[in-house]
Motif scaffolding. Structure first.
Motif, PDB file in Angstrom:
ATOM      1  N   GLY A 154       0.819  -1.212   0.000  1.00 19.18           N
ATOM      2  CA  GLY A 154       0.000   0.000   0.000  1.00 19.18           C
ATOM      3  C   GLY A 154       0.850   1.258   0.000  1.00 19.18           C
ATOM      4  O   GLY A 154       0.541   2.238  -0.677  1.00 19.18           O
ATOM      5  N   PHE A 155       1.918   1.210   0.761  1.00 21.39           N
ATOM      6  CA  PHE A 155       2.860   2.323   0.818  1.00 21.39           C
ATOM      7  C   PHE A 155       3.441   2.581  -0.573  1.00 21.39           C
ATOM      8  O   PHE A 155       3.476   3.708  -1.058  1.00 21.39           O
ATOM      9  N   TYR A 156       3.870   1.512  -1.237  1.00 22.88           N
ATOM     10  CA  TYR A 156       4.423   1.615  -2.589  1.00 22.88           C
ATOM     11  C   TYR A 156       3.393   2.184  -3.562  1.00 22.88           C
ATOM     12  O   TYR A 156       3.684   3.091  -4.338  1.00 22.88           O
ATOM     13  N   LYS A 157       2.179   1.674  -3.516  1.00 21.35           N
ATOM     14  CA  LYS A 157       1.139   2.123  -4.440  1.00 21.35           C
ATOM     15  C   LYS A 157       0.830   3.604  -4.274  1.00 21.35           C
ATOM     16  O   LYS A 157       0.442   4.272  -5.235  1.00 21.35           O
ATOM     17  N   SER A 158       1.022   4.135  -3.063  1.00 22.13           N
ATOM     18  CA  SER A 158       0.751   5.556  -2.838  1.00 22.13           C
ATOM     19  C   SER A 158       1.750   6.457  -3.561  1.00 22.13           C
ATOM     20  O   SER A 158       1.527   7.665  -3.669  1.00 22.13           O
ATOM     21  N   LEU A 159       2.812   5.890  -4.094  1.00 23.46           N
ATOM     22  CA  LEU A 159       3.816   6.669  -4.828  1.00 23.46           C
ATOM     23  C   LEU A 159       3.482   6.843  -6.303  1.00 23.46           C
ATOM     24  O   LEU A 159       4.130   7.619  -6.995  1.00 23.46           O
ATOM     25  N   GLU A 160       2.481   6.125  -6.797  1.00 28.66           N
ATOM     26  CA  GLU A 160       2.234   6.091  -8.244  1.00 28.66           C
ATOM     27  C   GLU A 160       1.960   7.467  -8.842  1.00 28.66           C
ATOM     28  O   GLU A 160       2.562   7.835  -9.858  1.00 28.66           O
ATOM     29  N   ALA A 161       1.056   8.239  -8.262  1.00 23.46           N
ATOM     30  CA  ALA A 161       0.681   9.529  -8.857  1.00 23.46           C
ATOM     31  C   ALA A 161       1.880  10.475  -8.933  1.00 23.46           C
ATOM     32  O   ALA A 161       2.148  11.065  -9.983  1.00 23.46           O
ATOM     33  N   ASP A 162       2.613  10.606  -7.835  1.00 28.36           N
ATOM     34  CA  ASP A 162       3.786  11.484  -7.846  1.00 28.36           C
ATOM     35  C   ASP A 162       4.881  10.930  -8.752  1.00 28.36           C
ATOM     36  O   ASP A 162       5.588  11.693  -9.412  1.00 28.36           O
ATOM     37  N   GLY A 163       5.005   9.602  -8.795  1.00 28.59           N
ATOM     38  CA  GLY A 163       5.988   8.989  -9.684  1.00 28.59           C
ATOM     39  C   GLY A 163       5.676   9.283 -11.143  1.00 28.59           C
ATOM     40  O   GLY A 163       6.569   9.577 -11.933  1.00 28.59           O
TER      41      GLY A 163
ATOM     42  N   GLY B 282       9.363   0.859  -1.634  1.00 33.56           N
ATOM     43  CA  GLY B 282       8.492  -0.220  -1.170  1.00 33.56           C
ATOM     44  C   GLY B 282       9.257  -1.302  -0.433  1.00 33.56           C
ATOM     45  O   GLY B 282       8.831  -1.782   0.619  1.00 33.56           O
ATOM     46  N   VAL B 283      10.409  -1.697  -0.987  1.00 31.01           N
ATOM     47  CA  VAL B 283      11.247  -2.719  -0.349  1.00 31.01           C
ATOM     48  C   VAL B 283      11.674  -2.235   1.037  1.00 31.01           C
ATOM     49  O   VAL B 283      11.622  -2.992   2.016  1.00 31.01           O
ATOM     50  N   CYS B 284      12.064  -0.978   1.132  1.00 34.43           N
ATOM     51  CA  CYS B 284      12.486  -0.428   2.420  1.00 34.43           C
ATOM     52  C   CYS B 284      11.304  -0.326   3.386  1.00 34.43           C
ATOM     53  O   CYS B 284      11.454  -0.598   4.581  1.00 34.43           O
ATOM     54  N   ALA B 285      10.144   0.050   2.876  1.00 34.42           N
ATOM     55  CA  ALA B 285       8.958   0.131   3.736  1.00 34.42           C
ATOM     56  C   ALA B 285       8.639  -1.233   4.324  1.00 34.42           C
ATOM     57  O   ALA B 285       8.217  -1.329   5.481  1.00 34.42           O
TER      58      ALA B 285
ATOM     59  N   ALA C 215      16.157   3.791   1.654  1.00 35.66           N
ATOM     60  CA  ALA C 215      15.981   4.133   0.233  1.00 35.66           C
ATOM     61  C   ALA C 215      17.190   4.909  -0.291  1.00 35.66           C
ATOM     62  O   ALA C 215      17.634   4.690  -1.419  1.00 35.66           O
ATOM     63  N   GLU C 216      17.736   5.792   0.528  1.00 33.08           N
ATOM     64  CA  GLU C 216      18.916   6.563   0.120  1.00 33.08           C
ATOM     65  C   GLU C 216      20.122   5.633  -0.060  1.00 33.08           C
ATOM     66  O   GLU C 216      20.889   5.787  -1.012  1.00 33.08           O
ATOM     67  N   GLU C 217      20.274   4.669   0.836  1.00 33.93           N
ATOM     68  CA  GLU C 217      21.379   3.707   0.699  1.00 33.93           C
ATOM     69  C   GLU C 217      21.228   2.892  -0.585  1.00 33.93           C
ATOM     70  O   GLU C 217      22.204   2.662  -1.298  1.00 33.93           O
ATOM     71  N   ARG C 218      20.009   2.462  -0.866  1.00 29.68           N
ATOM     72  CA  ARG C 218      19.770   1.706  -2.107  1.00 29.68           C
ATOM     73  C   ARG C 218      20.030   2.588  -3.326  1.00 29.68           C
ATOM     74  O   ARG C 218      20.588   2.135  -4.326  1.00 29.68           O
ATOM     75  N   ASN C 219      19.646   3.858  -3.246  1.00 29.93           N
ATOM     76  CA  ASN C 219      19.870   4.785  -4.349  1.00 29.93           C
ATOM     77  C   ASN C 219      21.368   5.011  -4.563  1.00 29.93           C
ATOM     78  O   ASN C 219      21.824   5.103  -5.709  1.00 29.93           O
TER      79      ASN C 219
ATOM     80  N   VAL D  62       7.408  -9.135  -8.088  1.00 30.90           N
ATOM     81  CA  VAL D  62       6.030  -9.610  -7.943  1.00 30.90           C
ATOM     82  C   VAL D  62       5.295  -8.772  -6.900  1.00 30.90           C
ATOM     83  O   VAL D  62       4.161  -8.374  -7.104  1.00 30.90           O
ATOM     84  N   ARG D  63       5.948  -8.515  -5.790  1.00 31.87           N
ATOM     85  CA  ARG D  63       5.309  -7.739  -4.708  1.00 31.87           C
ATOM     86  C   ARG D  63       5.089  -6.288  -5.090  1.00 31.87           C
ATOM     87  O   ARG D  63       4.101  -5.680  -4.703  1.00 31.87           O
ATOM     88  N   PHE D  64       6.047  -5.702  -5.806  1.00 38.35           N
ATOM     89  CA  PHE D  64       5.997  -4.289  -6.178  1.00 38.35           C
ATOM     90  C   PHE D  64       6.115  -4.166  -7.703  1.00 38.35           C
ATOM     91  O   PHE D  64       7.153  -3.760  -8.219  1.00 38.35           O
TER      92      PHE D  64
END
Length: 184
Positions: A33-42, A92-95, A115-119, A154-156
């Protein structure tokens, strides 16, 4: 192969501004759900990046600095989609790692740090691609296979606006970088 003119445009995707920060995502009941909330801004951010890339392309063409072929343009757009997907899916993975945290502020900070470390690993990978001839395409392909995160794909799943003729891959860039650097 993507020419140098497009590399700068792809780099812009890696360094996505704070408008897509994990703290801006709406806390959902779970990481998905957290990941999906990023769609519009993404989507907004991706469209802005595409518009900037097109403006830069036109500027370079008018100046005679680059000839853009359809193949180069498709490869660059595909790379931009892949990097945007990895940026968003990493949140999403971090969340997922911090969904049990009761303190929302602490969870947001932990997700942002993760997320910053992954980036930063994605930035390192991007820089390592300058040495593809030294590393070898065969090794790069093996490392991509090793670093591909099928479970989290699959998850995200990639949002519709990030899919072209195929779904973009999700990578664990830390694993990719370790693989590329092994034996060096």
């Amino acid at each position: 192969m993507i020419d140098q003119a497009w590399r700068a445009l792809i780099a812009a995707v890696i360094l996505i501004p704070a408008s897509l920060s994990p703290a801006k995502a709406q806390a959902g009941p779970d990481a998905v759900g957290f990941y999906k909330s990023l769609e519009a801004d993404g989507r907004i951010e991706f469209n802005r990046l595409v518009a900037n890339a097109n403006a830069e392309k036109e500027k370079r063409v008018r100046a005679g600095k680059v000839i853009v072929t359809p193949t180069n343009e498709r490869a660059a757009m595909s790379a931009m989609r892949m990097m945007m997907y990895n940026k968003l899916a990493s949140i999403g993975v971090c969340a997922d790692r911090f969904t049990g945290e009761r303190d929302i502020s602490r969870a947001g900070q932990a997700i942002a740090k993760c997320a910053e470390e992954r980036n930063q690993e994605a930035v390192k990978w991007y820089k390592l691609t300058d040495y593809i001839e030294t590393v070898g395409e065969s090794k790069m392909t093996r490392c991509e296979m090793k670093a591909r995160d099928f479970k989290n794909e699959v998850r995200f799943p990639a949002f519709d606006f990030l899919i072209d003729d195929r779904n973009p891959p999700l990578f664990d860039f830390r694993i990719m970088n370790e693989c590329i650097m092994s034996g060096m």
